[in-house]
Enzyme design. Structure first.
Site, PDB file in Angstrom:
ATOM      1  N   ASP A   4      40.219  98.774  13.740  1.00 25.07           N
ATOM      2  CA  ASP A   4      38.413  97.577  14.304  1.00 25.07           C
ATOM      3  C   ASP A   4      37.913  99.180  14.317  1.00 25.07           C
ATOM      4  O   ASP A   4      36.735  99.080  15.875  1.00 25.07           O
ATOM      5  CB  ASP A   4      38.653  97.496  15.475  1.00 25.07           C
ATOM      6  CG  ASP A   4      37.844  96.195  15.322  1.00 25.07           C
ATOM      7  OD1 ASP A   4      36.790  96.050  14.743  1.00 25.07           O
ATOM      8  OD2 ASP A   4      38.372  95.465  15.874  1.00 25.07           O
TER       9      ASP A   4
ATOM     10  N   HIS B  46      34.116  94.850  13.902  1.00 27.01           N
ATOM     11  CA  HIS B  46      33.913  93.601  13.873  1.00 27.01           C
ATOM     12  C   HIS B  46      32.475  93.403  14.882  1.00 27.01           C
ATOM     13  O   HIS B  46      31.655  92.699  14.741  1.00 27.01           O
ATOM     14  CB  HIS B  46      34.966  92.817  14.665  1.00 27.01           C
ATOM     15  CG  HIS B  46      34.814  93.127  16.461  1.00 27.01           C
ATOM     16  ND1 HIS B  46      36.117  93.489  16.683  1.00 27.01           N
ATOM     17  CD2 HIS B  46      34.222  92.379  17.341  1.00 27.01           C
ATOM     18  CE1 HIS B  46      35.432  93.612  18.412  1.00 27.01           C
ATOM     19  NE2 HIS B  46      35.273  92.593  18.603  1.00 27.01           N
TER      20      HIS B  46
ATOM     21  N   SER C 148      33.609  95.070  23.347  1.00 26.78           N
ATOM     22  CA  SER C 148      33.604  96.252  22.655  1.00 26.78           C
ATOM     23  C   SER C 148      32.470  97.281  21.226  1.00 26.78           C
ATOM     24  O   SER C 148      32.136  96.911  21.900  1.00 26.78           O
ATOM     25  CB  SER C 148      34.145  94.614  20.980  1.00 26.78           C
ATOM     26  OG  SER C 148      35.083  94.392  21.383  1.00 26.78           O
TER      27      SER C 148
HETATM   28  N1  ARG Z   1      39.304  89.449  20.313  1.00 22.74           N
HETATM   29  C1  ARG Z   1      38.474  90.782  19.888  1.00 22.74           C
HETATM   30  C2  ARG Z   1      36.334  89.903  20.976  1.00 22.74           C
HETATM   31  O1  ARG Z   1      36.562  88.935  21.878  1.00 22.74           O
HETATM   32  C3  ARG Z   1      37.670  90.718  18.292  1.00 22.74           C
HETATM   33  C4  ARG Z   1      37.308  89.532  18.081  1.00 22.74           C
HETATM   34  C5  ARG Z   1      36.673  89.819  16.439  1.00 22.74           C
HETATM   35  N2  ARG Z   1      37.690  89.924  14.803  1.00 22.74           N
HETATM   36  C6  ARG Z   1      38.956  89.017  14.684  1.00 22.74           C
HETATM   37  N3  ARG Z   1      40.152  88.637  14.055  1.00 22.74           N
HETATM   38  N4  ARG Z   1      38.288  87.412  15.317  1.00 22.74           N
HETATM   39  O2  ARG Z   1      35.595  89.861  20.744  1.00 22.74           O
HETATM   40  N1  GLU Z   2      36.749  91.637  21.412  1.00 17.03           N
HETATM   41  C1  GLU Z   2      36.189  92.032  22.712  1.00 17.03           C
HETATM   42  C2  GLU Z   2      34.306  92.301  22.377  1.00 17.03           C
HETATM   43  O1  GLU Z   2      33.676  92.139  21.246  1.00 17.03           O
HETATM   44  C3  GLU Z   2      36.867  93.023  23.678  1.00 17.03           C
HETATM   45  C4  GLU Z   2      38.118  92.141  24.055  1.00 17.03           C
HETATM   46  C5  GLU Z   2      37.529  91.707  25.425  1.00 17.03           C
HETATM   47  O2  GLU Z   2      37.344  89.920  25.364  1.00 17.03           O
HETATM   48  O3  GLU Z   2      37.983  92.192  26.886  1.00 17.03           O
HETATM   49  O4  GLU Z   2      33.496  93.429  23.126  1.00 17.03           O
END
Ligand code: ARG
Ligand code: GLU
Length: 719
Positions: free
Chosen positions: A222, A86, A654
């Site tokens: 991922d 991502h 991330s």
């Molecule tokens: N929650 C994760 C982070 O903040 C991954 C986001 C990407 N994945 C998604 N299914 N949108 O950013």
């Molecule tokens: N998916 C998040 C990122 O893009 C990390 C998840 C979180 O907020 O801990 O950095």
């Protein structure tokens, strides 16, 4: 009497404000002083100097700020870099076409010559960091206003950074820590030729999609792989065929020996933003005002998009990335509110504040300096509340209307033309608008946006006081009497902003066409709302926000002075940090326990060919049925996919490397659990877990699934 009061409150302060195990995003510079012995007692085999050093190569030399928003780690002596799928999503998408869809099919460069260049993508490594508090505050005096202070601070910052990078190709930035009680400078080296080496298909890299996002147990592979290129002197350079793979100062070894529950872990990366030291009033604003309002507005937009995406494949493709990004923080804020409630965060903060005040009042000096803190907070938060609300509704409702948003791209150019400038003087800006507009309309559906427009204007008018609405609403309210469908219909039948052709045509002769734009009904709506925002909402909000920051600075100082039982870490601010904890599962609710790791079996349990997010490719199924896991299986013969651990992380982490006690890579951080999303504001060690892609799954996908095992030859793999 006094003694017993003190005893009692010391006890409360200890209970409520002691840093609990695993909380904290620590500054690498202070690991030796603050954390080394604690970390070693928990299983770290390295020294602080092995993690961060300016005298020898250390882990820090392999930690990369990837594109400014994510983290990546260097895993080969030829600049090979691992991050999340991502995090590389935008680049992978940019290289994709209908005929050659890298998102769907994945991508693997077979030779370095096949690696793909990514204009604009950067990889930044920290050269060193330095405490510059004294220099930054040298000309700041006690009586200064917030604005005067800011001016002095900014002057000092530009002076110090300029000096620090003189005669080098380095960059430097200085950030405030502890609300401006301290300042640190980061000297950086930024590489600009960063190429895509490989990515799994979305069916692995995004498996579970938005349904599983922010959730444990997780089965997403991922990751994506990039490579840093440098010039012949191993220094940063713009893209060139003559560039060569970057020779890093440090290469991270990879362990496929696996992880067990309770193993020590640490995460090294660039967490974006947390606010852990807010007063109860600050938590209240987020938990009871901002988050619920933003969640509600996003819910409406997501529902409309979802309906149209289900009805048309074209719209589904157009809106999938936008949907994912809108849904990401919608879901996060929703989880945050629930987690704060469950943790009883406001009451706990209030108890702490009561005790803190008792302590302040036992000392005349402290009473003079800090006695009014909480009443001041209360006053300022009650003042900022309405401006904060207007800001949220402007950003989420008004600017959530895509046509309004795209029309705002034109504002500064049209303003200049109205003031007598000629298009020829503005050619660069006009070209930039053309490029932005083209990207925008590729993924735009006016029919969907018309529905969003009607719904968002209704939300705005229903929630923002008549006296605070942008001036154009006087006319809209009078004429349409709350019938926003009718108003939206009028807008979308008349405006040029629903048609890419008309917009491009307008851009070809702006000397003549700016008047047409200025009279466009969508443009007028945007103009009125933006004017209100720029002239009133933003300045007012910023003024009050600066006052609150100044209170927070005092509160922070007071806490560190008076509550000395605790070790303090600064809030995340996109600077390099280390978090540590251990591999562990958790109890999300009474009677339910979540195990600490997941396997490929779980991917197969979730498989659903009818739902895009849960499709499993035939190749992966074949490997599963043959149990062809090679050296990547665990002792039980399962193929591990991910694990969760108690490291304090946030957005920006991330892609961060997750290390074992020996400093070997065991995984890549990519998310946080739903129950723990409140940890940006209030940390509850029972519930907060970071979610990590097990490096064995990463290598399995590269080697067994993609047949790109040649990349493994570059890596240092410990078996
Ligand atoms: N929650 C994760 C982070 O903040 C991954 C986001 C990407 N994945 C998604 N299914 N949108 O950013
Ligand atoms: N998916 C998040 C990122 O893009 C990390 C998840 C979180 O907020 O801990 O950095």
């Amino acid at each position: 009497m006094k003694k017993s009061v003190l005893l009692f409150l010391t006890f409360n302060l200890l209970i409520f404000n002691c840093i609990k195990a695993d909380e904290g995003m620590w500054l690498p510079l202070f690991l030796k002083a603050l954390n080394e012995s604690d970390m070693q007692s928990k299983g770290l085999k390295l020294s602080a100097e092995d993690i961060y050093s300016i005298n020898k190569s250390s882990l820090k030399d392999a930690i990369v700020h990837f594109g400014g928003g994510c983290t990546a780690e260097i895993i080969s002596d030829q600049g090979l870099m691992l991050t999340n799928h991502h995090c590389g999503y935008g680049q992978i998408q940019a290289h994709s076409t209908v005929e050659n869809d890298l998102l769907t099919n994945g991508f693997w460069a077979k030779t370095q010559a096949e690696e793909l260049q990514n204009p604009g993508l950067t990889a930044t490594i920290i050269v060193r960091m330095e405490d510059v508090t004294a220099k930054v505050l040298a000309n700041v005096t006690n009586g200064m206003t917030d604005a005067e202070r800011e001016k002095k601070v900014n002057e000092a910052i530009s002076q110090i950074t300029k000096e620090a990078i003189k005669d080098t190709h380095y960059g430097a930035y200085i950030r405030p820590f502890f609300y401006g009680n301290e300042y640190y400078m980061f000297v950086t080296e930024t590489f600009k030729d960063v190429r895509l080496v490989g990515a799994p298909p979305s069916s692995i890299g995004k498996f579970g999609g938005d349904t599983d996002n922010w959730m444990w147990p997780r089965h997403t592979g991922d990751f994506s792989i990039f490579r840093i290129y440098a010039n012949k002197d191993n220094a940063p350079a713009d893209y060139s065929k003559d560039n060569v793979p970057y020779k890093p100062k440090y290469v991270i070894p990879i362990s496929i020996k696996g992880v067990e529950e309770n193993d020590f872990t640490m995460v090294y990366g660039f967490p974006g933003r947390t606010t852990e030291y807010l007063s109860s009033y600050g938590v209240n604003l987020i938990m009871n005002e901002s988050d619920p309002a933003r969640v509600k507005m996003r819910e409406i937009r997501l529902a409309i998009w979802d309906e149209d995406m289900k009805a048309s494949d074209k719209v589904r493709i157009q809106y999938s990335a936008k949907y994912a990004s809108l849904a990401n923080y919608w879901k996060k804020w929703d989880g945050e509110v629930k987690g704060l409630k469950k943790a009883d965060a406001i009451n706990k903060k209030k108890l702490f504040e009561q005790d803190f005040l008792l302590k302040v009042n036992t000392d005349d000096d402290a009473k003079g300096k800090y006695g009014n803190l909480f009443s001041d907070f209360e006053k300022r938060y009650s003042e900022i509340s309405m401006w904060n609300k207007q800001r949220d509704y402007h950003a989420e409702a008004i600017m959530g209307i895509e046509a309004v948003n795209v029309s705002s791209f034109f504002k500064s150019v049209v303003d200049s033309l109205k003031n007598g400038k000629k298009a020829a003087d503005l050619q660069l800006n006009i070209e930039k608008i053309k490029a932005d507009v083209l990207t925008f309309y590729k993924d735009y559906n006016a029919y969907t946006d018309e529905k969003i427009c009607a719904a968002m204007l209704k939300v705005y008018v229903d929630n923002i006081d008549l006296s605070q609405q942008a001036s154009i609403f006087e006319e809209i309210n009078k004429k349409y009497k709350g019938d926003f469908k009718k108003y939206a219909k009028y807008l979308y039948s008349k405006s040029i902003f629903v048609s890419p052709e008309k917009v491009m045509e307008a851009l070809t002769n702006m000397d003549k066409n700016y008047k047409k734009i200025d009279n466009d009904p969508v443009y007028k709506l945007m103009y009125s709302c933006m004017t209100k925002y720029a002239k009133e909402i933003y300045p007012k909000y910023m003024e009050l926000d600066a006052k609150i920051t100044s209170l927070n600075r005092t509160y922070m100082k007071a806490m560190r002075e008076l509550v000395t039982s605790k070790k303090y870490y600064p809030d995340a601010n996109s600077t390099l940090r280390l978090a540590y904890g251990k591999v562990e599962g958790y109890y999300p609710k009474d009677g339910v326990h979540y195990n600490y790791y997941t396997t490929l079996d779980g991917v197969m349990e979730k498989e659903n060919p009818a739902i895009d997010e849960f499709v499993v490719s035939p190749k992966l199924k074949e490997l599963y049925f043959k149990k062809d896991y090679g050296q990547y299986a665990n002792k039980k013969g399962e193929l591990p996919v991910s694990f969760c651990a108690s490291n304090h992380t946030t957005g920006g982490n991330s892609g961060s490397p997750v290390f074992n006690g020996e400093g070997q890579l065991i995984g890549t951080n990519f998310d946080r659990n739903w129950e723990g999303t409140m940890s940006d504001i209030f940390f509850n060690p029972d519930q907060v877990r970071n979610i990590v892609l097990d490096v064995r799954y990463t290598l399995f996908v590269i080697d067994k699934y993609a047949g790109a095992g040649y990349l493994l030859n570059e890596m240092k793999i410990i078996k």
